[in-house]
Design a protein around this motif. Structure first.
Motif, PDB file in Angstrom:
ATOM      1  N   ASP A   1       0.848  -1.188   0.000  1.00  0.00           N
ATOM      2  CA  ASP A   1       0.000   0.000   0.000  1.00  0.00           C
ATOM      3  C   ASP A   1       0.885   1.241   0.000  1.00  0.00           C
ATOM      4  N   GLN A   2       0.507   2.252  -0.766  1.00  0.00           N
ATOM      5  CA  GLN A   2       1.356   3.448  -0.870  1.00  0.00           C
ATOM      6  C   GLN A   2       1.557   4.118   0.489  1.00  0.00           C
TER       7      GLN A   2
ATOM      8  N   GLN B   1       3.992   2.098   2.408  1.00  0.00           N
ATOM      9  CA  GLN B   1       5.359   2.259   1.934  1.00  0.00           C
ATOM     10  C   GLN B   1       6.012   3.484   2.560  1.00  0.00           C
TER      11      GLN B   1
ATOM     12  N   ILE C   1      11.352   0.267  -3.353  1.00  0.00           N
ATOM     13  CA  ILE C   1      10.609   1.452  -2.938  1.00  0.00           C
ATOM     14  C   ILE C   1      11.559   2.639  -2.984  1.00  0.00           C
TER      15      ILE C   1
END
Length: 115
Positions: free
Chosen positions: A50-51, A54, A108
């Protein structure tokens, strides 16, 4: 890091145990580490999926204790010092990480820390 020194000291003391006690201590250590690995893998996997997660994971990885544990567990690979990318070694869903080194890796791009 004081916690790391205490782990090192405990490992040195293991050498003084007789064989049955040492076997039991090592079996306990292996079981606890396996539980920790599974729990941490689930946490990292969920955050990496999930952003928002992250961003939180990136913040957590700036903490030396957190990044050390996750690297030692084989759950993240941190780039060069000062690099802004972190590779998250990803297992399948909530299952344990595969032993296969070809496991998928997510990179990431870490956001800049707040000023």
């Amino acid at each position: 890091m004081a916690l790391a020194r205490s782990v090192d000291e405990a490992v040195r003391k293991l050498a003084t145990l007789d064989e049955p006690a040492l076997s039991l201590a090592l079996a306990l250590q292996e079981a606890v580490e396996a539980l920790h690995h599974e729990a941490l893998q689930r946490i990292v996997s969920r955050l990496a999926s999930d952003q928002r997660g992250q961003v939180l994971l990136a913040e957590l990885l700036r903490d030396p204790a957190v990044s050390t544990v996750l690297v030692l567990q084989g759950l993240v690979q941190v780039g060069e010092p000062g690099a802004r990318d972190v590779e998250i070694v990803e297992g399948a869903g909530s299952q344990a990480l595969p032993a296969d080194p070809s496991a998928a890796v997510i990179t990431i791009d870490l956001p800049e820390p707040p000023r």
